[in-house]
Design a protein around this motif. Structure first.
Motif, PDB file in Angstrom:
ATOM      1  N   PHE A  39      51.220  57.322   7.371  1.00  0.00           N
ATOM      2  CA  PHE A  39      50.461  57.854   6.307  1.00  0.00           C
ATOM      3  C   PHE A  39      49.122  57.296   6.167  1.00  0.00           C
ATOM      4  N   ARG A  40      48.897  56.192   6.772  1.00  0.00           N
ATOM      5  CA  ARG A  40      47.602  55.457   6.769  1.00  0.00           C
ATOM      6  C   ARG A  40      46.426  56.310   7.459  1.00  0.00           C
ATOM      7  N   ASP A  41      47.170  56.934   8.319  1.00  0.00           N
ATOM      8  CA  ASP A  41      46.436  57.976   9.162  1.00  0.00           C
ATOM      9  C   ASP A  41      45.809  59.165   8.549  1.00  0.00           C
ATOM     10  N   ASP A  42      44.358  59.241   8.487  1.00  0.00           N
ATOM     11  CA  ASP A  42      43.729  60.330   7.686  1.00  0.00           C
ATOM     12  C   ASP A  42      43.953  61.612   8.190  1.00  0.00           C
ATOM     13  N   ALA A  43      44.135  61.872   9.450  1.00  0.00           N
ATOM     14  CA  ALA A  43      44.533  63.334  10.007  1.00  0.00           C
ATOM     15  C   ALA A  43      46.022  63.669   9.485  1.00  0.00           C
ATOM     16  N   LEU A  44      46.833  62.614   9.379  1.00  0.00           N
ATOM     17  CA  LEU A  44      48.294  63.076   9.160  1.00  0.00           C
ATOM     18  C   LEU A  44      48.146  63.026   7.321  1.00  0.00           C
ATOM     19  N   ARG A  45      47.279  62.363   6.857  1.00  0.00           N
ATOM     20  CA  ARG A  45      47.280  62.588   5.388  1.00  0.00           C
ATOM     21  C   ARG A  45      46.715  64.008   4.890  1.00  0.00           C
ATOM     22  N   ASP A  46      46.093  64.669   5.871  1.00  0.00           N
ATOM     23  CA  ASP A  46      45.616  66.054   5.428  1.00  0.00           C
ATOM     24  C   ASP A  46      46.499  66.945   5.928  1.00  0.00           C
ATOM     25  N   GLN A  47      47.514  66.543   6.743  1.00  0.00           N
ATOM     26  CA  GLN A  47      48.717  67.428   7.176  1.00  0.00           C
ATOM     27  C   GLN A  47      49.661  67.277   6.071  1.00  0.00           C
ATOM     28  N   ALA A  48      49.978  66.107   5.360  1.00  0.00           N
ATOM     29  CA  ALA A  48      50.653  66.010   4.571  1.00  0.00           C
ATOM     30  C   ALA A  48      50.481  66.591   3.180  1.00  0.00           C
ATOM     31  N   LEU A  49      49.446  67.106   2.936  1.00  0.00           N
ATOM     32  CA  LEU A  49      48.923  67.738   1.964  1.00  0.00           C
ATOM     33  C   LEU A  49      49.545  69.056   1.822  1.00  0.00           C
ATOM     34  N   ARG A  50      49.894  69.699   2.972  1.00  0.00           N
ATOM     35  CA  ARG A  50      50.166  71.082   3.113  1.00  0.00           C
ATOM     36  C   ARG A  50      51.584  71.138   2.474  1.00  0.00           C
ATOM     37  N   CYS A  91      48.210  57.851  -2.918  1.00  0.00           N
ATOM     38  CA  CYS A  91      48.220  59.391  -3.348  1.00  0.00           C
ATOM     39  C   CYS A  91      47.478  60.107  -2.229  1.00  0.00           C
ATOM     40  N   LEU A  92      48.436  61.185  -2.061  1.00  0.00           N
ATOM     41  CA  LEU A  92      47.870  62.119  -0.857  1.00  0.00           C
ATOM     42  C   LEU A  92      47.090  63.170  -1.423  1.00  0.00           C
ATOM     43  N   TYR A  93      46.918  63.265  -2.696  1.00  0.00           N
ATOM     44  CA  TYR A  93      46.047  64.204  -3.347  1.00  0.00           C
ATOM     45  C   TYR A  93      44.721  64.373  -2.830  1.00  0.00           C
ATOM     46  N   ASP A  94      44.029  65.267  -2.324  1.00  0.00           N
ATOM     47  CA  ASP A  94      42.867  65.398  -1.813  1.00  0.00           C
ATOM     48  C   ASP A  94      41.837  64.729  -2.579  1.00  0.00           C
ATOM     49  N   GLY A  95      41.053  63.497  -2.060  1.00  0.00           N
ATOM     50  CA  GLY A  95      39.993  62.826  -2.817  1.00  0.00           C
ATOM     51  C   GLY A  95      40.397  61.917  -3.913  1.00  0.00           C
ATOM     52  N   CYS A  96      41.790  61.531  -3.792  1.00  0.00           N
ATOM     53  CA  CYS A  96      42.452  60.685  -4.846  1.00  0.00           C
ATOM     54  C   CYS A  96      42.660  59.315  -3.786  1.00  0.00           C
ATOM     55  N   GLY A  97      43.593  59.196  -3.185  1.00  0.00           N
ATOM     56  CA  GLY A  97      43.725  57.934  -2.527  1.00  0.00           C
ATOM     57  C   GLY A  97      44.492  56.869  -3.404  1.00  0.00           C
ATOM     58  N   GLU A  98      44.783  56.940  -4.588  1.00  0.00           N
ATOM     59  CA  GLU A  98      44.985  55.815  -5.236  1.00  0.00           C
ATOM     60  C   GLU A  98      46.231  55.143  -4.642  1.00  0.00           C
ATOM     61  N   PRO A  99      46.384  54.019  -4.715  1.00  0.00           N
ATOM     62  CA  PRO A  99      47.727  53.254  -4.448  1.00  0.00           C
ATOM     63  C   PRO A  99      48.862  53.618  -5.411  1.00  0.00           C
ATOM     64  N   ILE A 100      49.939  54.024  -4.827  1.00  0.00           N
ATOM     65  CA  ILE A 100      51.006  54.246  -5.726  1.00  0.00           C
ATOM     66  C   ILE A 100      51.898  53.132  -5.846  1.00  0.00           C
ATOM     67  N   PHE A 141      52.206  61.283  -4.627  1.00  0.00           N
ATOM     68  CA  PHE A 141      51.017  61.468  -5.591  1.00  0.00           C
ATOM     69  C   PHE A 141      51.050  60.384  -6.565  1.00  0.00           C
ATOM     70  N   CYS A 142      49.801  59.873  -6.964  1.00  0.00           N
ATOM     71  CA  CYS A 142      50.058  59.136  -8.133  1.00  0.00           C
ATOM     72  C   CYS A 142      50.411  59.798  -9.392  1.00  0.00           C
ATOM     73  N   VAL A 143      50.606  59.109 -10.495  1.00  0.00           N
ATOM     74  CA  VAL A 143      50.828  59.722 -11.757  1.00  0.00           C
ATOM     75  C   VAL A 143      50.189  60.955 -12.363  1.00  0.00           C
ATOM     76  N   GLU A 144      48.746  60.796 -12.312  1.00  0.00           N
ATOM     77  CA  GLU A 144      47.761  61.710 -12.744  1.00  0.00           C
ATOM     78  C   GLU A 144      47.855  63.009 -11.893  1.00  0.00           C
ATOM     79  N   CYS A 145      47.641  62.718 -10.607  1.00  0.00           N
ATOM     80  CA  CYS A 145      47.944  64.108  -9.612  1.00  0.00           C
ATOM     81  C   CYS A 145      49.340  64.726  -9.650  1.00  0.00           C
ATOM     82  N   GLN A 146      50.022  64.036  -9.856  1.00  0.00           N
ATOM     83  CA  GLN A 146      51.516  64.548  -9.984  1.00  0.00           C
ATOM     84  C   GLN A 146      51.505  65.589 -11.307  1.00  0.00           C
ATOM     85  N   GLN A 147      51.024  65.023 -12.352  1.00  0.00           N
ATOM     86  CA  GLN A 147      51.002  65.828 -13.695  1.00  0.00           C
ATOM     87  C   GLN A 147      49.894  66.949 -13.409  1.00  0.00           C
TER      88      GLN A 147
END
Ligand SMILES: [Zn+2]
Length: 79
Positions: A15-26, A43-52, A65-71
């Motif tokens: 998950f720390r790998d950016d390429a896989l982060r994009d993949q996970a967003l799908r 958080c895997l939400y695009d442009g967020c990256g907040e620690p969960i 996702f973090c709380v905000e993005c999940q909502q």
């Protein structure tokens, strides 16, 4: 199960790998089977990256996702 534990750790590293982060967003929250038991460290939400927070990851296995993005995503899904 030591095997499962190792795999979970490997996945967390991935998950720390950016390429896989994009993949996970799908994968959408509506497909929890794919993620059951695996929570993202950030958080895997695009442009967020907040620690969960660990508390949240434990309470919601598979959370990515973090709380905000999940909502935000849930509101989108409900319309
Ligand atoms: Zn977020």
């Amino acid at each position: 199960m030591p095997d499962d534990f190792d795999r979970a750790q490997q996945t967390e590293q991935m998950f720390r790998d950016d390429a896989l982060r994009d993949q996970a967003l799908r994968f959408q929250p509506g497909d929890p089977t794919r993620w059951q038991g695996l929570s993202a460290l950030r958080c895997l939400y695009d442009g967020c990256g907040e620690p969960i927070p660990e508390q949240r990851r434990k309470a919601l296995p598979g959370v990515k996702f973090c709380v905000e993005c999940q909502q935000r995503l849930e509101k989108k899904g409900m319309r």
